[in-house]
Design a protein around this motif. Structure first.
Motif, PDB file in Angstrom:
ATOM      1  N   ARG A 107       0.876  -1.180   0.000  1.00 51.73           N
ATOM      2  CA  ARG A 107       0.000   0.000   0.000  1.00 51.73           C
ATOM      3  C   ARG A 107       0.907   1.221   0.000  1.00 51.73           C
ATOM      4  O   ARG A 107       1.706   1.411   0.913  1.00 51.73           O
ATOM      5  N   LEU A 108       0.785   2.019  -1.054  1.00 51.88           N
ATOM      6  CA  LEU A 108       1.685   3.151  -1.266  1.00 51.88           C
ATOM      7  C   LEU A 108       0.867   4.431  -1.257  1.00 51.88           C
ATOM      8  O   LEU A 108      -0.050   4.585  -2.075  1.00 51.88           O
ATOM      9  N   GLY A 109       1.182   5.331  -0.333  1.00 52.93           N
ATOM     10  CA  GLY A 109       0.432   6.574  -0.272  1.00 52.93           C
ATOM     11  C   GLY A 109      -0.991   6.325   0.193  1.00 52.93           C
ATOM     12  O   GLY A 109      -1.286   5.344   0.861  1.00 52.93           O
ATOM     13  N   ALA A 110      -1.893   7.223  -0.189  1.00 51.11           N
ATOM     14  CA  ALA A 110      -3.257   7.184   0.323  1.00 51.11           C
ATOM     15  C   ALA A 110      -4.097   6.079  -0.315  1.00 51.11           C
ATOM     16  O   ALA A 110      -4.988   5.533   0.324  1.00 51.11           O
ATOM     17  N   GLU A 111      -3.824   5.744  -1.588  1.00 54.66           N
ATOM     18  CA  GLU A 111      -4.743   4.865  -2.312  1.00 54.66           C
ATOM     19  C   GLU A 111      -4.097   3.709  -3.060  1.00 54.66           C
ATOM     20  O   GLU A 111      -4.721   2.666  -3.216  1.00 54.66           O
ATOM     21  N   ALA A 112      -2.896   3.889  -3.568  1.00 51.44           N
ATOM     22  CA  ALA A 112      -2.326   2.903  -4.494  1.00 51.44           C
ATOM     23  C   ALA A 112      -2.015   1.582  -3.801  1.00 51.44           C
ATOM     24  O   ALA A 112      -1.533   1.547  -2.674  1.00 51.44           O
ATOM     25  N   VAL A 113      -2.307   0.491  -4.523  1.00 47.07           N
ATOM     26  CA  VAL A 113      -1.975  -0.859  -4.056  1.00 47.07           C
ATOM     27  C   VAL A 113      -1.291  -1.596  -5.202  1.00 47.07           C
ATOM     28  O   VAL A 113      -1.817  -1.675  -6.315  1.00 47.07           O
ATOM     29  N   VAL A 114      -0.104  -2.137  -4.919  1.00 47.18           N
ATOM     30  CA  VAL A 114       0.663  -2.903  -5.907  1.00 47.18           C
ATOM     31  C   VAL A 114       0.799  -4.332  -5.400  1.00 47.18           C
ATOM     32  O   VAL A 114       1.161  -4.551  -4.240  1.00 47.18           O
ATOM     33  N   GLU A 115       0.479  -5.288  -6.268  1.00 49.39           N
ATOM     34  CA  GLU A 115       0.687  -6.701  -5.935  1.00 49.39           C
ATOM     35  C   GLU A 115       2.035  -7.134  -6.478  1.00 49.39           C
ATOM     36  O   GLU A 115       2.337  -6.958  -7.660  1.00 49.39           O
ATOM     37  N   VAL A 116       2.861  -7.720  -5.601  1.00 49.19           N
ATOM     38  CA  VAL A 116       4.207  -8.157  -5.973  1.00 49.19           C
ATOM     39  C   VAL A 116       4.112  -9.410  -6.845  1.00 49.19           C
ATOM     40  O   VAL A 116       3.469 -10.389  -6.463  1.00 49.19           O
ATOM     41  N   THR A 117       4.737  -9.356  -8.028  1.00 50.53           N
ATOM     42  CA  THR A 117       4.674 -10.487  -8.958  1.00 50.53           C
ATOM     43  C   THR A 117       5.981 -11.265  -9.035  1.00 50.53           C
ATOM     44  O   THR A 117       5.977 -12.443  -9.383  1.00 50.53           O
ATOM     45  N   GLY A 118       7.099 -10.632  -8.730  1.00 44.51           N
ATOM     46  CA  GLY A 118       8.356 -11.373  -8.808  1.00 44.51           C
ATOM     47  C   GLY A 118       9.566 -10.467  -8.769  1.00 44.51           C
ATOM     48  O   GLY A 118       9.468  -9.260  -8.560  1.00 44.51           O
ATOM     49  N   LEU A 119      10.715 -11.098  -8.981  1.00 45.91           N
ATOM     50  CA  LEU A 119      11.996 -10.391  -8.964  1.00 45.91           C
ATOM     51  C   LEU A 119      12.278  -9.799 -10.338  1.00 45.91           C
ATOM     52  O   LEU A 119      11.944 -10.398 -11.359  1.00 45.91           O
ATOM     53  N   ARG A 120      12.912  -8.647 -10.349  1.00 48.71           N
ATOM     54  CA  ARG A 120      13.371  -8.112 -11.621  1.00 48.71           C
ATOM     55  C   ARG A 120      14.528  -8.981 -12.095  1.00 48.71           C
ATOM     56  O   ARG A 120      15.423  -9.325 -11.333  1.00 48.71           O
ATOM     57  N   ASN A 121      14.492  -9.328 -13.344  1.00 45.12           N
ATOM     58  CA  ASN A 121      15.575 -10.097 -13.946  1.00 45.12           C
ATOM     59  C   ASN A 121      16.588  -9.093 -14.483  1.00 45.12           C
ATOM     60  O   ASN A 121      16.308  -8.413 -15.455  1.00 45.12           O
ATOM     61  N   VAL A 163       1.613   8.436  -5.877  1.00 45.69           N
ATOM     62  CA  VAL A 163       2.689   8.029  -4.963  1.00 45.69           C
ATOM     63  C   VAL A 163       3.746   9.119  -4.988  1.00 45.69           C
ATOM     64  O   VAL A 163       4.154   9.592  -6.055  1.00 45.69           O
ATOM     65  N   ARG A 164       4.192   9.517  -3.775  1.00 45.76           N
ATOM     66  CA  ARG A 164       5.180  10.586  -3.639  1.00 45.76           C
ATOM     67  C   ARG A 164       6.311  10.149  -2.706  1.00 45.76           C
ATOM     68  O   ARG A 164       6.094   9.330  -1.821  1.00 45.76           O
ATOM     69  N   PRO A 165       7.475  10.756  -2.858  1.00 46.38           N
ATOM     70  CA  PRO A 165       8.546  10.511  -1.886  1.00 46.38           C
ATOM     71  C   PRO A 165       8.045  10.853  -0.482  1.00 46.38           C
ATOM     72  O   PRO A 165       7.335  11.843  -0.299  1.00 46.38           O
ATOM     73  N   GLY A 166       8.402  10.024   0.495  1.00 46.53           N
ATOM     74  CA  GLY A 166       7.969  10.238   1.876  1.00 46.53           C
ATOM     75  C   GLY A 166       6.744   9.428   2.253  1.00 46.53           C
ATOM     76  O   GLY A 166       6.445   9.269   3.430  1.00 46.53           O
ATOM     77  N   ASP A 167       6.022   8.909   1.248  1.00 47.11           N
ATOM     78  CA  ASP A 167       4.847   8.092   1.548  1.00 47.11           C
ATOM     79  C   ASP A 167       5.252   6.851   2.334  1.00 47.11           C
ATOM     80  O   ASP A 167       6.281   6.227   2.054  1.00 47.11           O
TER      81      ASP A 167
END
Length: 184
Positions: A107-121, A163-167
């Protein structure tokens, strides 16, 4: 930043295929797409090489996050790397991104939600950016023979928002068995 809270330290995006991304005052995540205005946003795969032969695959790489602790580690080895330079959209501090299981929600900032899918290759472009850097962003476990990829994680946007720095970053772990991240 005390208190041990996980935070966003920088946000970056770019509308063209360039290895590094430009730091921004904020980015807007769009559900099912990624970062508004970013070249890697979209419902289907946007990875420059893979989209030539797998254009209809779902885009599991909508958002790229890197832990800024990696930059500290690289600096100790003589590599100067700053937010956005490895192509990430969101730089973090205070969270073990690589230790998250597949399906964890950020959960990033007030609203955003990111689901983790994997590692960066990590790709060879990292060496074009700084010679010798590629070998520093993954390490071989002598005991298991497995590689640990350290150049961040990828995710998909479940719920959009700014999403902002400091969130502050909130983490919600999946129920049931946890599966370690694999490369996507």
């Amino acid at each position: 930043m005390g208190g041990g809270m996980a935070r966003v330290t920088a946000v970056s995006s770019d509308g063209t295929y360039s290895f590094s991304k430009t730091n921004r005052a904020s980015i807007t995540l769009l559900a099912g797409l990624g970062v508004e205005g970013d070249i890697h946003a979209g419902e289907t795969i946007k990875h420059q090489f893979r989209m030539t032969y797998e254009p209809d695959l779902p885009n599991l790489r909508q958002v790229h996050l890197i832990h800024e602790e990696l930059f500290d580690e690289l600096a100790a080895k003589g590599f100067t790397v700053s937010a956005g330079q490895l192509g990430e959209n969101i730089s973090t501090r205070g969270i073990d991104l690589l230790g998250l299981p597949t399906g964890a929600l950020l959960r990033l900032g007030a609203e955003a939600v990111v689901e983790v899918t994997g590692l960066r290759n990590p790709c060879s472009k990292i060496n074009d950016f700084r010679t010798g850097l590629l070998q520093e962003v993954f390490e071989l476990d002598g005991a298991t023979g497995e590689f640990t990829f350290k150049s961040g994680i990828m995710g998909v946007v479940l719920h959009g928002g700014v999403v902002r720095p400091g969130d502050v970053i909130g983490v919600e772990l999946p129920t049931g068995a946890h599966h370690p991240l694999e490369r996507v």
